[in-house]
Design an enzyme around this catalytic site. Sequence first.
Site, PDB file in Angstrom:
ATOM      1  N   PRO A  26       0.701  -1.562  -0.028  1.00  0.00           N
ATOM      2  CA  PRO A  26       0.516  -0.109  -0.036  1.00  0.00           C
ATOM      3  C   PRO A  26       0.657   1.181  -0.210  1.00  0.00           C
ATOM      4  O   PRO A  26       1.951   1.145   0.679  1.00  0.00           O
ATOM      5  CB  PRO A  26      -0.825  -0.807   1.067  1.00  0.00           C
ATOM      6  N   CYS A  28       0.056   5.464  -0.443  1.00  0.00           N
ATOM      7  CA  CYS A  28      -1.216   6.483  -0.538  1.00  0.00           C
ATOM      8  C   CYS A  28      -0.735   7.197  -1.924  1.00  0.00           C
ATOM      9  O   CYS A  28       0.294   7.754  -2.059  1.00  0.00           O
ATOM     10  CB  CYS A  28      -0.797   8.001   0.792  1.00  0.00           C
ATOM     11  N   TYR A 187       0.754   5.303  13.265  1.00  0.00           N
ATOM     12  CA  TYR A 187      -1.109   5.394  12.886  1.00  0.00           C
ATOM     13  C   TYR A 187      -1.390   4.530  14.028  1.00  0.00           C
ATOM     14  O   TYR A 187      -0.831   3.904  14.811  1.00  0.00           O
ATOM     15  CB  TYR A 187      -1.551   4.887  11.383  1.00  0.00           C
ATOM     16  N   ARG A 235       0.206  -5.166   8.649  1.00  0.00           N
ATOM     17  CA  ARG A 235       1.510  -4.507   8.637  1.00  0.00           C
ATOM     18  C   ARG A 235       1.829  -3.433  10.120  1.00  0.00           C
ATOM     19  O   ARG A 235       1.086  -3.082  10.283  1.00  0.00           O
ATOM     20  CB  ARG A 235       1.275  -3.336   7.820  1.00  0.00           C
ATOM     21  N   GLY A 327       8.254  -1.536  -2.898  1.00  0.00           N
ATOM     22  CA  GLY A 327       7.232  -0.222  -3.256  1.00  0.00           C
ATOM     23  C   GLY A 327       7.521   0.891  -4.789  1.00  0.00           C
ATOM     24  O   GLY A 327       6.642   0.742  -5.763  1.00  0.00           O
ATOM     25  N   ARG A 328       8.168   1.825  -4.520  1.00  0.00           N
ATOM     26  CA  ARG A 328       8.605   3.102  -5.062  1.00  0.00           C
ATOM     27  C   ARG A 328       9.558   2.492  -5.977  1.00  0.00           C
ATOM     28  O   ARG A 328       8.999   3.407  -7.230  1.00  0.00           O
ATOM     29  CB  ARG A 328       9.253   3.636  -4.535  1.00  0.00           C
TER      30      ARG A 328
END
Length: 364
Positions: A26, A28, A187, A235, A327-328
């Site tokens: 995931p 954003c 979070y 996660r 990811g990136r």
Amino acid sequence: MGHMTLLFSPLRLRDLEIRNRAWMPPMCQYHAFDSDGTPEDWHLVHYGARAAGGFGLIIAEATGVVPEGRISPLCTGLWNDRQEKAWARIVQFVHAQGAKMGIQLNHAGRKASTTPWRPGLGEGTVPVGHGGWHTIGPSAVAQEGLDAPREMSAEEIAAIPGQFAAAAERAVRAGFDTVEIHGAHGYLLHQFLTPLANRRTDEWGGSFENRTRLFLAVVAAVRAVIPEGMPLLVRISATDWIDGAWDLEQSVRLAALLRDAGVDLIDVSTGGAAPAKIPTGPGFQVPFAETIRREAGIPTAAVGMITEPEQAEEILREDRADVILIGRAALRESGWALRAAHELGLERGEIPYPGSYWRATWRR
């Protein structure tokens, strides 16, 4: 396969079989421009391209279980019918490309209502008068650079598991193959874990048992409403990278409890609860996934500056993780998994090229 690789071997979790172990985590997008949390055509193209690009599982970005749980006003949500319908369209397209799809459910707590991380928008908390909202957290302790949250009441804490469960039910109806609970990166669930954010003296703070209570309650609530055959992912941040805060030893203890509570795989990241000196480098978070996998006896996914196919294959070959999250590198190259399969020696017919792209396949 003519040339078997671990990265492109299937993985089965409960009743779900995923075609390979190159997954997209995931990330954003800050692209719900109507500010009501509904995914747009951007999300269809973004996730669809990576599904067509050969990834086995696509995990949708941190998605708020309630409006005030979003990281920013431009983040996605899953608390109403319109959002559910929009996600269902995306999931259907991802499935048509042969990939599976999950969604990461999140409540951002004190890190909610932040400026979307897009160029030119600045930083900090979005004011209430400009589309933001008042934030909540386990204690009235601010994240550096953000407004202080209001300390949650016992009633507000007790409502959180039901909020995650309601979003999970919507995820099931939308056709998602798995749900990931976001307990990392500072979070809300991570906020309860770490003494950096949790200064409570009631049953939700202090001891390890108290600080993990909400996390385990959320897992139990979600596990109870999703099908028995659907895998549940979580996660976590394995360490805060700060002495005296959340660390790997506690993460191993938590992972064993999550395993016993019905979690099927832990997506292992680090950091996010406070600024820290993090020794980044290729694969810098892999040792945490390896330790949790070995000591807690649960499958793990490794993430963090894993960019090359042979690097990903070696992590699996050395039994350091069960899955690699790209990811990136996946943001830079939607077809990363197709190229990786080619470079690791799979034959042309073994690589899931979309039929329309067949003319552009790599050749030996």
